[in-house]
Scaffold this active site. Structure first.
Site, PDB file in Angstrom:
ATOM      1  N   TRP A 108     -20.611  14.963  12.418  1.00  0.00           N
ATOM      2  CA  TRP A 108     -19.495  14.650  11.251  1.00  0.00           C
ATOM      3  C   TRP A 108     -19.633  15.463  10.172  1.00  0.00           C
ATOM      4  O   TRP A 108     -20.781  15.923   9.786  1.00  0.00           O
ATOM      5  CB  TRP A 108     -19.679  13.207  10.621  1.00  0.00           C
ATOM      6  CG  TRP A 108     -19.477  11.993  11.878  1.00  0.00           C
ATOM      7  CD1 TRP A 108     -20.522  11.447  12.521  1.00  0.00           C
ATOM      8  CD2 TRP A 108     -18.132  11.613  12.255  1.00  0.00           C
ATOM      9  NE1 TRP A 108     -20.018  10.636  13.379  1.00  0.00           N
ATOM     10  CE2 TRP A 108     -18.519  10.791  13.321  1.00  0.00           C
ATOM     11  CE3 TRP A 108     -17.141  12.081  12.189  1.00  0.00           C
ATOM     12  CZ2 TRP A 108     -17.865   9.993  14.077  1.00  0.00           C
ATOM     13  CZ3 TRP A 108     -16.128  11.409  12.971  1.00  0.00           C
ATOM     14  CH2 TRP A 108     -16.138  10.196  13.891  1.00  0.00           C
ATOM     15  N   THR A 127       1.090  -0.879  -0.112  1.00  0.00           N
ATOM     16  CA  THR A 127      -0.136   0.052  -0.021  1.00  0.00           C
ATOM     17  C   THR A 127       0.811   1.220  -0.086  1.00  0.00           C
ATOM     18  O   THR A 127       2.021   1.349   0.589  1.00  0.00           O
ATOM     19  CB  THR A 127      -0.884   0.121   1.330  1.00  0.00           C
ATOM     20  OG1 THR A 127      -0.107   0.173   2.294  1.00  0.00           O
ATOM     21  CG2 THR A 127      -1.753  -1.149   1.339  1.00  0.00           C
ATOM     22  N   LYS A 130     -14.826  16.133  12.642  1.00  0.00           N
ATOM     23  CA  LYS A 130     -15.915  15.628  13.655  1.00  0.00           C
ATOM     24  C   LYS A 130     -16.086  17.239  14.492  1.00  0.00           C
ATOM     25  O   LYS A 130     -15.068  17.651  15.242  1.00  0.00           O
ATOM     26  CB  LYS A 130     -15.431  14.891  14.806  1.00  0.00           C
ATOM     27  CG  LYS A 130     -16.722  14.549  15.490  1.00  0.00           C
ATOM     28  CD  LYS A 130     -16.431  12.937  16.084  1.00  0.00           C
ATOM     29  CE  LYS A 130     -17.511  12.473  16.857  1.00  0.00           C
ATOM     30  NZ  LYS A 130     -17.549  11.631  17.633  1.00  0.00           N
TER      31      LYS A 130
HETATM   32  P1  ADP Z   1      -3.593   3.923   0.065  1.00  0.00           P
HETATM   33  O1  ADP Z   1      -4.139   3.224   0.891  1.00  0.00           O
HETATM   34  O2  ADP Z   1      -2.076   3.707   0.638  1.00  0.00           O
HETATM   35  O3  ADP Z   1      -3.811   5.429  -0.105  1.00  0.00           O
HETATM   36  P2  ADP Z   1      -4.437   2.764  -2.237  1.00  0.00           P
HETATM   37  O4  ADP Z   1      -4.079   3.406  -3.526  1.00  0.00           O
HETATM   38  O5  ADP Z   1      -4.579   1.362  -2.102  1.00  0.00           O
HETATM   39  O6  ADP Z   1      -3.387   3.166  -1.179  1.00  0.00           O
HETATM   40  O7  ADP Z   1      -5.959   3.692  -1.671  1.00  0.00           O
HETATM   41  C1  ADP Z   1      -6.924   3.030  -1.568  1.00  0.00           C
HETATM   42  C2  ADP Z   1      -7.836   4.002  -0.851  1.00  0.00           C
HETATM   43  O8  ADP Z   1      -7.896   5.147  -1.811  1.00  0.00           O
HETATM   44  C3  ADP Z   1      -9.278   3.916  -0.807  1.00  0.00           C
HETATM   45  O9  ADP Z   1      -9.412   3.102   0.690  1.00  0.00           O
HETATM   46  C4  ADP Z   1     -10.055   4.980  -0.620  1.00  0.00           C
HETATM   47  O10 ADP Z   1     -10.038   5.713   0.628  1.00  0.00           O
HETATM   48  C5  ADP Z   1      -9.386   5.693  -1.710  1.00  0.00           C
HETATM   49  N1  ADP Z   1     -10.276   5.738  -2.916  1.00  0.00           N
HETATM   50  C6  ADP Z   1     -10.025   5.199  -3.790  1.00  0.00           C
HETATM   51  N2  ADP Z   1     -10.693   5.228  -5.018  1.00  0.00           N
HETATM   52  C7  ADP Z   1     -11.609   6.313  -4.645  1.00  0.00           C
HETATM   53  C8  ADP Z   1     -12.775   7.027  -5.146  1.00  0.00           C
HETATM   54  N3  ADP Z   1     -13.141   6.650  -6.247  1.00  0.00           N
HETATM   55  N4  ADP Z   1     -13.468   7.831  -4.153  1.00  0.00           N
HETATM   56  C9  ADP Z   1     -12.988   8.097  -2.943  1.00  0.00           C
HETATM   57  N5  ADP Z   1     -11.762   7.531  -2.590  1.00  0.00           N
HETATM   58  C10 ADP Z   1     -11.093   6.527  -3.289  1.00  0.00           C
END
Ligand code: ADP
Length: 551
Positions: free
Chosen positions: A451, A193, A446
């Site tokens: 929220w 990640t 918050k």
């Molecule tokens: P990291 O967790 O390190 O940022 P990732 O690329 O795996 O790496 O990120 C996943 C996260 O990105 C998701 O859990 C979400 O919070 C965010 N995310 C991905 N796509 C979207 C989207 N279309 N809209 C909003 N948030 C998104």
């Protein structure tokens, strides 16, 4: 969990879903029809799928000669280019594990993940040697570094590590390889990640998970890739497997045009003009840059049938701007942990106009390989059409744990619950299955016990014509616990007052939700994969480095 039943065995063959089979399929039947190409401002280097198969065989022979065996991890430190694609197909097909290293992580994070995955070999682009050198000193498991298009002597590897030139190494090899039969549950690729909210954690995709995910990537309800498409993955091949586009291309016979390190709006629009791709994929920040560039330098980009956008919420203003250029944006949601495609926002049948926009402005419906549910603070499942809750998912292309080498402490066990992955994303779900992300649980603001969604605030502020980018965080407040702060980057030459921005939000938010803390900044800090980096902004605020106006 209910028990799995097998009442009567089927007659079907127990053929495993292997990337070696996928490689053979694509490089044989699309030998001349499919193409992978690296675009640079100087030249485009093209390779047919047939040649890709021969290059993959040469690389597999070379790695075997260096002592790499099935199960070994081979790291890639590369941009999106032909050689990275060769590694993508060769390494899993020989039974080894392709570890795509995110070149934009901090050097000590790069060292950490290479050691954690125990990479034996790293393939690096010559243009990335400086970044690799910043991290390589502490790498304890690597034995070989292979340099693509560069000077291997510039690599400052620990003593004992052997350095090779990619071309020299491959040219000495046979262009056929006896690809093994592989159990579909075996690890094929590893991705960590990007550490937006913590330390990088490793996910190991299997041959089976990649195969199944690729079918969804190609499907018309996914990214809709077919043999007549030219796909431009701008999302890096080191970020969540470039959202599955490389393997999707092999599966569907679509051609790939790869932008190497030329991701800025100016070269990107040149690439678009020269190669006229039909599908693309990138995070919103990339499209914001391109659309902005097109305002000053008009160009037809309607050859793009659609583009997949995600990684962070897609501002509606961006989707509408691209629509004016004749390009449909499809928002997708996912994570490294979900291969990454988990949901996608094609509007439902027959829906048009504003109603369609409302659907497109969600994170979409879950893919058939992903089951999703919402769980509230008390651990109760929230029914579709009800309140918000944490999004939890499970499925054949969702990870069931993080990678922990044998004998080491398990990592991130708290992210899993009864077979479900806890995504840390807070969302709502409509009765017809569209999920809308309200926020990341760590980013939601918050205020006075209520929220406020930082994502909704950002989207609305970015819908103002004077605003290029906006990022919202919660900042400590003695009375309300937290209050929103919005940091704004203005469009070049634009002016706007805080009162005007507050008024713009007036119709959309309750009075108490409207931010009273504002900062005008030159640039939003971004993470390694181009997301707004709220950690950095919070630190800047805490250190008093932001000049905040309170109104
Ligand atoms: P990291 O967790 O390190 O940022 P990732 O690329 O795996 O790496 O990120 C996943 C996260 O990105 C998701 O859990 C979400 O919070 C965010 N995310 C991905 N796509 C979207 C989207 N279309 N809209 C909003 N948030 C998104």
């Amino acid at each position: 969990m209910t028990e799995r039943i097998l009442p009567l065995a089927s007659t079907m063959q127990d053929e495993h879903l292997s990337l070696a089979t996928l490689l053979r399929h694509a490089t044989t039947w699309y030998a001349d029809a499919g193409e992978v190409a690296t675009w640079t401002p100087e030249k485009t280097t093209r390779m047919s799928f047939g040649e890709l198969g021969r290059e993959a065989a040469r690389l597999a022979n070379a790695l075997t000669a260096l002592g790499v065996v099935p199960g070994d991890r081979v790291g890639t430190f590369q941009w999106n280019n032909n050689e990275h694609m060769t590694a993508y197909v060769a390494i899993p097909a020989m039974g080894s594990v392709l570890h795509t290293i995110n070149i934009r992580l901090f050097p000590d994070q790069i060292t950490y993940i290479a050691n954690h995955a125990a990479d034996r070999v790293i393939i690096t682009d010559g243009s990335l040697i400086p970044q690799l050198n910043a991290a390589i000193g502490g790498m304890t498991t690597i034995e070989h570094v292979i340099v693509v298009d560069g000077h291997k002597d510039e690599v400052e590897a620990p003593s004992g590590v052997q350095l090779h030139d990619y071309r020299d190494l491959l040219d000495a090899q046979a262009d056929e390889y006896d690809w093994p039969e592989i159990d579909e549950r075996a690890a094929a690729a590893a991705c960590y990640t990007s550490g937006t909210t913590g330390d990088p954690k490793g996910v190991m995709y299997s041959h089976r998970s990649i195969w199944l995910h690729s079918t969804a990537v190609c499907a018309s309800y996914g990214l809709g890739m077919g043999p007549n498409d030219t796909v431009l993955p701008i999302v890096p091949m080191f970020h969540a497997m470039s959202w599955g586009t490389p393997f999707g291309a092999l599966m569907s016979g679509a051609s790939l045009i790869l932008p190497d390190r030329y991701l800025q709006p100016e070269p990107m629009t040149r690439l678009l003009a020269e190669e006229r791709p039909t599908i693309s994929a990138a995070v919103p920040a990339v499209w914001i840059g391109i659309v902005n560039h097109l305002d000053a330098h008009p160009q037809d980009i309607s050859h793009l049938r659609h583009i997949a956008c995600g990684g962070s919420a897609v501002p509606l203003s961006l989707a509408k701007a691209l629509d004016r250029h004749g390009v449909q944006v499809v928002q997708a949601w996912g994570m490294t942990e979900t291969s990454p495609l988990a949901s996608i926002a094609w509007p439902p049948r027959g829906v048009t106009g504003e109603e369609a926009w409302a659907y497109r402005n969600t994170q979409g419906r879950f893919f058939p390989g992903v089951q999703g549910r919402l769980v509230d603070d008390l651990g109760e499942v929230v029914p579709a059409g009800g309140e918000q809750g944490e999004v939890q998912v499970r499925g054949p292309w969702v990870t069931g744990s993080y990678y922990s080498p044998e004998g080491s402490e398990p990592v991130g066990a708290d992210k899993f619950e009864g077979g479900w992955l806890r995504t840390g994303d807070i969302g709502k779900l409509t009765a017809d299955g569209y999920v809308t992300l309200v926020d990341r649980s760590k980013d939601v603001i918050k205020s006075g016990g209520e929220w406020i969604s930082s994502v909704e605030l950002e989207n609305e502020v970015m819908a103002h014509p004077a605003v290029l980018e906006a990022v919202a965080i919660g900042v400590p407040d003695p009375k309300w616990d937290e209050r929103p702060l919005v940091a704004v980057v203005l469009q070049p030459g634009a002016e706007v007052t805080i009162a005007e921005l507050q008024e713009h939000l007036g119709g959309k938010f309750a009075k108490w939700q409207i931010p009273d803390n504002w900062a005008f900044i030159a640039e939003v800090p971004k993470t390694s994969v181009g997301k707004f980096d709220k950690k950095v902004l919070r630190a800047q605020h805490a250190a008093g480095d932001l000049s905040v106006v309170h109104e």
